[in-house]
Design a protein around this motif. Structure first.
Motif, PDB file in Angstrom:
ATOM      1  N   ASN A 155     -10.793  -0.419 -30.049  1.00  0.00           N
ATOM      2  CA  ASN A 155     -11.408  -1.636 -29.546  1.00  0.00           C
ATOM      3  C   ASN A 155     -10.755  -2.005 -28.222  1.00  0.00           C
ATOM      4  N   LYS A 209      -4.628  -3.940 -26.321  1.00  0.00           N
ATOM      5  CA  LYS A 209      -4.439  -5.256 -25.728  1.00  0.00           C
ATOM      6  C   LYS A 209      -4.410  -5.215 -24.207  1.00  0.00           C
ATOM      7  N   GLU A 215      -6.775  -1.898 -31.904  1.00  0.00           N
ATOM      8  CA  GLU A 215      -7.124  -2.707 -30.738  1.00  0.00           C
ATOM      9  C   GLU A 215      -6.193  -2.357 -29.585  1.00  0.00           C
ATOM     10  N   THR A 260      -1.165  -0.976 -27.536  1.00  0.00           N
ATOM     11  CA  THR A 260      -2.009  -1.035 -28.727  1.00  0.00           C
ATOM     12  C   THR A 260      -1.439  -1.959 -29.800  1.00  0.00           C
ATOM     13  N   THR A 261      -2.224  -2.139 -30.856  1.00  0.00           N
ATOM     14  CA  THR A 261      -1.757  -2.890 -32.020  1.00  0.00           C
ATOM     15  C   THR A 261      -1.234  -1.961 -33.115  1.00  0.00           C
TER      16      THR A 261
END
Length: 440
Positions: free
Chosen positions: A136, A94, A92, A175-176
């Motif tokens: 994502n 962010k 993901e 990012t994650t």
């Protein structure tokens, strides 16, 4: 009674909220092509074994570099590079920031320790992040890039930077991706890394994040020889021209075929196949993202990636996409373009399709020894000292293989090809072979 009405109202509100949420998900859903396979249908004509190539094995970096202060090490090993890109799959994002500058963009938050992923040419960020990595994101920025930086020292979750080819734009992704997991993976591949060096050729490459990176030495590369397999022209015509093929001429080892919409030319001497779709000429697709996606799918559906091929050149003006053969992690070059697949996508179909007709078969012993390649510093000095070369136009350099047909009678095996290691330089947007201080 009143409690029952309250409960009904609460349930109704919850159902409405769920409906709104599901509607939002449907409208904002973007398919991730990383999970999609282009299966080769049994009824679809093909030119090779019906094996589907995943998109992230064709559109990928061709080297990685770990930089920690002045310590610079890297590799072109596909397994190690894949370990790096796999860390980013389906993560993901962010926050997305697009940075720009009139000269060279500055990455002020970047630490002194980061990983570089180099691509041989510009790649559209929205296509790569979505279709290849399946990230994502709230939106996909429209920036073409040729270098990725991964910074895991600054934060617990990695920051990823995409740099444009002219280095005037950058996309920063928060990012994650867990920094400690990425660092752990980097320690695992450290044993395969070799000393690399940063090379300055112009004002843009004076900054460490923009320098041209290349291995310090070639590390005893060998000459390889393979028995060749030949792609059936008939099979290729079935794929490209369909059932209504008309053979027009066969003169001087050049044959032409056509159908109602296009024409193909086969050069037996050079072992090349060239196709032009005459009906699509005025409707050429200039959207590079769609051209890459559609050409990848088109080639994959007829098993056209007969060896290891990777995206290598993208022409923003003409829409031409070039997939280059790789051998032992290095790109393969040939003056007659035997080692490349060129595709131009039209509005609804392939517009141009050019490729070599030979593929590698069984490896055979080669009695030729490879000449010792110069170091990257010797190559840099040779180019910078050559008065006929504008050193500012050097934008990349890499070790690759020169594909050739053996011409020595005593050591000639029928239907074989040789791969000889050479230095290659990207000069004025074209890859050229380095020879004794000059470019061939």
């Amino acid at each position: 009674m009143r409690n029952r009405e309250v409960i009904k109202s609460a349930i109704l509100i919850i159902l409405v909220l769920i409906s709104v949420f599901m509607t939002y998900r449907v409208w904002t859903f973007t398919p991730e092509l990383t999970d999609l396979e282009t299966d080769v249908n049994a009824d679809t004509p093909s030119i090779g074994p019906k094996i589907s190539k995943p998109i992230d094995s064709v559109i990928m970096p061709f080297r990685m570099i770990n930089r920690n202060g002045t310590d610079v090490k890297g590799t072109s090993n596909i397994k190690d590079i894949k370990k790096v890109t796999d860390q980013m799959l389906s993560k993901e994002v962010k926050k997305v920031d697009v940075l720009s500058s009139e000269s060279v963009v500055q990455l002020e938050d970047l630490s002194e320790r980061y990983t570089i992923l180099d691509f041989p040419d510009s790649v559209p960020s929205e296509m790569y992040l979505n279709q290849v990595l399946g990230m994502n994101m709230s939106y996909y920025p429209s920036v073409n890039f040729d270098r990725i930086l991964v910074d895991t020292k600054s934060t617990n979750e990695a920051n990823v930077y995409l740099l444009s080819e002219n280095k005037q734009k950058a996309v920063k992704l928060q990012t994650t991706m867990k920094s400690h997991k990425f660092d752990q993976m980097n320690k695992e591949v450290a044993k395969d890394l070799k000393p690399y060096t940063g090379i300055i050729t112009n004002e843009t490459t004076t900054n460490e994040i923009n320098q041209i990176y290349a291995p310090e030495n070639a590390y005893s590369m060998n000459v390889y020889r393979y028995v060749t397999n030949k792609i059936s022209v008939s099979d290729l015509n079935d794929v490209i021209l369909g059932d209504s093929v008309i053979a027009r001429s066969n003169e001087d080892q050049v044959s032409t075929y056509n159908n109602n919409t296009g024409i193909s030319t086969v050069n037996e001497e050079k072992q090349t196949y060239r196709y032009t779709n005459l009906s699509e000429d005025e409707n050429q697709q200039k959207d590079i993202s769609k051209s890459i996606t559609n050409s990848f799918k088109f080639i994959n559906e007829h098993a056209g990636y007969t060896d290891e091929f990777r995206l290598f050149n993208t022409d923003q003006k003409t829409g031409k996409i070039d997939y280059q053969m790789f051998l032992n992690n290095y790109p393969v070059f040939n003056d007659d373009k035997l080692s490349s697949i060129e595709a131009v996508w039209g509005r609804n179909a392939i517009n141009e399709y050019n490729r070599g007709l030979i593929t590698t078969g069984v490896a055979v012993p080669s009695k030729k020894e490879a000449d010792e390649l110069p170091s990257s510093e010797e190559v840099r000095y040779g180019l910078a000292s050559n008065g006929e070369i504008d050193f500012n136009k050097v934008t990349n350099m890499a070790i690759g293989y020169d594909l050739s047909l053996p011409n020595d009678e005593l050591d000639n095996l029928q239907d074989t090809i040789e791969f000889t290691p050479k230095w290659y330089i990207k000069y004025d947007d074209e890859w050229k072979r380095y020879e004794n201080g000059g470019l061939a």
